[in-house]
Design a protein around this motif. Structure first.
Motif, short mmCIF file in Angstrom:
data_model
loop_
_atom_site.label_atom_id
_atom_site.label_comp_id
_atom_site.label_asym_id
_atom_site.label_seq_id
_atom_site.Cartn_x
_atom_site.Cartn_y
_atom_site.Cartn_z
N LYS A 1 1.07 -1.70 0.04
CA LYS A 1 -0.20 0.26 0.16
C LYS A 1 0.87 1.20 -0.06
CE LYS A 1 -4.43 -1.99 1.89
NZ LYS A 1 -4.57 -3.00 3.20
N GLU A 2 1.83 1.23 0.61
CA GLU A 2 3.10 1.80 0.27
C GLU A 2 3.63 2.46 -0.08
OE1 GLU A 2 7.21 3.62 2.95
OE2 GLU A 2 5.79 1.61 3.94
N LEU A 3 3.80 1.78 -1.16
CA LEU A 3 4.53 2.05 -2.81
C LEU A 3 4.09 2.45 -4.00
CD1 LEU A 3 6.90 -1.30 -2.51
CD2 LEU A 3 7.52 0.88 -2.59
N GLU A 4 1.89 1.34 -3.31
CA GLU A 4 1.01 2.16 -5.01
C GLU A 4 1.20 3.75 -4.61
OE1 GLU A 4 -2.22 -0.08 -3.00
OE2 GLU A 4 -1.22 -1.61 -5.57
N ARG A 5 1.19 4.16 -3.83
CA ARG A 5 1.19 6.20 -3.58
C ARG A 5 2.44 6.31 -3.78
NH1 ARG A 5 -1.23 3.78 2.35
NH2 ARG A 5 1.18 4.36 2.88
N ASN A 6 3.50 5.61 -4.05
CA ASN A 6 4.60 6.74 -4.79
C ASN A 6 4.33 6.69 -6.03
OD1 ASN A 6 6.96 6.83 -5.63
ND2 ASN A 6 8.03 6.42 -4.29
N PRO A 7 4.76 7.68 -6.57
CA PRO A 7 4.30 8.63 -7.83
C PRO A 7 4.89 7.44 -8.76
CG PRO A 7 5.06 10.29 -6.93
CD PRO A 7 4.05 9.07 -5.81
N TYR A 8 5.73 7.32 -8.51
CA TYR A 8 7.08 6.65 -9.28
C TYR A 8 7.50 5.02 -9.35
CZ TYR A 8 8.92 11.28 -8.79
OH TYR A 8 9.03 12.44 -9.15
N VAL A 9 6.03 4.73 -8.66
CA VAL A 9 5.92 3.24 -8.80
C VAL A 9 4.86 2.98 -10.13
CG1 VAL A 9 5.30 1.10 -7.87
CG2 VAL A 9 6.72 2.97 -6.78
N LYS A 10 4.22 1.93 -10.87
CA LYS A 10 4.00 2.08 -11.50
C LYS A 10 2.68 0.63 -11.40
CE LYS A 10 4.77 1.24 -16.95
NZ LYS A 10 5.14 1.31 -17.87
N LYS A 11 3.04 -0.39 -10.95
CA LYS A 11 2.06 -1.43 -10.10
C LYS A 11 3.26 -2.35 -9.32
CE LYS A 11 3.06 -5.02 -13.06
NZ LYS A 11 2.18 -6.09 -14.19
N VAL A 12 2.85 -2.84 -8.54
CA VAL A 12 3.31 -3.51 -7.14
C VAL A 12 2.80 -4.92 -6.88
CG1 VAL A 12 2.84 -1.96 -5.51
CG2 VAL A 12 4.31 -3.05 -5.02
N SER A 13 2.76 -5.59 -6.38
CA SER A 13 2.93 -7.01 -5.99
C SER A 13 3.76 -7.19 -4.83
CB SER A 13 2.58 -7.74 -6.70
OG SER A 13 3.64 -8.86 -7.64
N ALA A 14 3.08 -8.48 -4.65
CA ALA A 14 4.23 -8.88 -2.77
C ALA A 14 5.39 -9.42 -3.53
CB ALA A 14 3.15 -10.34 -2.40
N LYS A 15 5.21 -9.53 -4.76
CA LYS A 15 6.50 -9.72 -4.84
C LYS A 15 7.00 -9.68 -5.73
CE LYS A 15 5.36 -14.97 -5.63
NZ LYS A 15 5.08 -16.07 -6.12
N SER A 16 6.88 -8.30 -6.41
CA SER A 16 7.44 -7.14 -7.57
C SER A 16 7.02 -5.72 -7.57
CB SER A 16 7.62 -7.95 -8.73
OG SER A 16 6.69 -7.85 -9.87
N ILE A 17 8.10 -4.79 -8.02
CA ILE A 17 7.57 -3.77 -8.18
C ILE A 17 8.07 -3.77 -9.69
CG2 ILE A 17 9.63 -3.21 -7.01
CD1 ILE A 17 8.46 -0.95 -6.18
N THR A 18 7.21 -2.47 -10.25
CA THR A 18 7.58 -2.18 -11.52
C THR A 18 7.76 -0.69 -11.21
OG1 THR A 18 6.47 -3.47 -11.91
CG2 THR A 18 6.89 -2.40 -14.07
N TYR A 19 8.62 0.47 -12.21
CA TYR A 19 9.36 1.72 -11.56
C TYR A 19 8.54 1.81 -12.78
CZ TYR A 19 11.63 -0.43 -7.83
OH TYR A 19 12.38 -1.21 -6.58
N SER A 20 8.45 3.65 -12.86
CA SER A 20 7.60 4.28 -14.06
C SER A 20 9.16 4.72 -15.18
CB SER A 20 7.08 5.58 -13.68
OG SER A 20 7.73 6.14 -12.96
#
Length: 116
Positions: free
Chosen positions: A12-31
């Motif tokens: 949830k914290e990572l989802e609020r970051n404007p530089y995150v395109k997509k996030v799950s428990a296993k991975s994060i996709t940056y803009s």
């Protein structure tokens, strides 16, 4: 859960970051924007952990392996002709190894048309 998984509150914290395109428990996709900003700061001599902090990420939450892999990936993408653009949609699938005859091309287009 595994050691490198994000907890629900971290997601949830990572989802609020404007530089995150997509996030799950296993991975994060940056803009793409973040990748470009990261590359610019990296070239200026900033340390990767400091760059992540500058743009609102907690490097401890991400972990050293994720930050190291991301830094390596950004360097590779910066050297590409496409730059930081996501090329997965254009480069998916197995490349053809032979040239098709006109009849084979026609048959392939008929099948494609049928699917559409």
């Amino acid at each position: 859960m595994g050691v490198n998984y994000f907890r629900d509150e971290q997601v949830k914290e990572l989802e609020r970051n404007p530089y995150v395109k997509k996030v799950s428990a296993k991975s994060i996709t940056y803009s793409e924007e973040f990748k470009e900003l990261f590359w610019i700061d990296l070239q200026k001599g900033m340390m990767p952990g400091n760059i992540f902090r500058k743009y609102g990420f907690d490097p401890l939450m991400l972990g050293s392996r994720r930050t190291d892999n991301f830094t390596h990936r950004v360097r590779k993408e910066a050297a590409r002709e496409e730059g930081f653009k996501d090329t997965r949609s254009r480069n998916s699938g197995r490349p053809r190894t032979k040239n098709l005859t006109v009849e084979e091309q026609l048959e392939m287009l008929k099948q494609k048309n049928k699917i559409l």
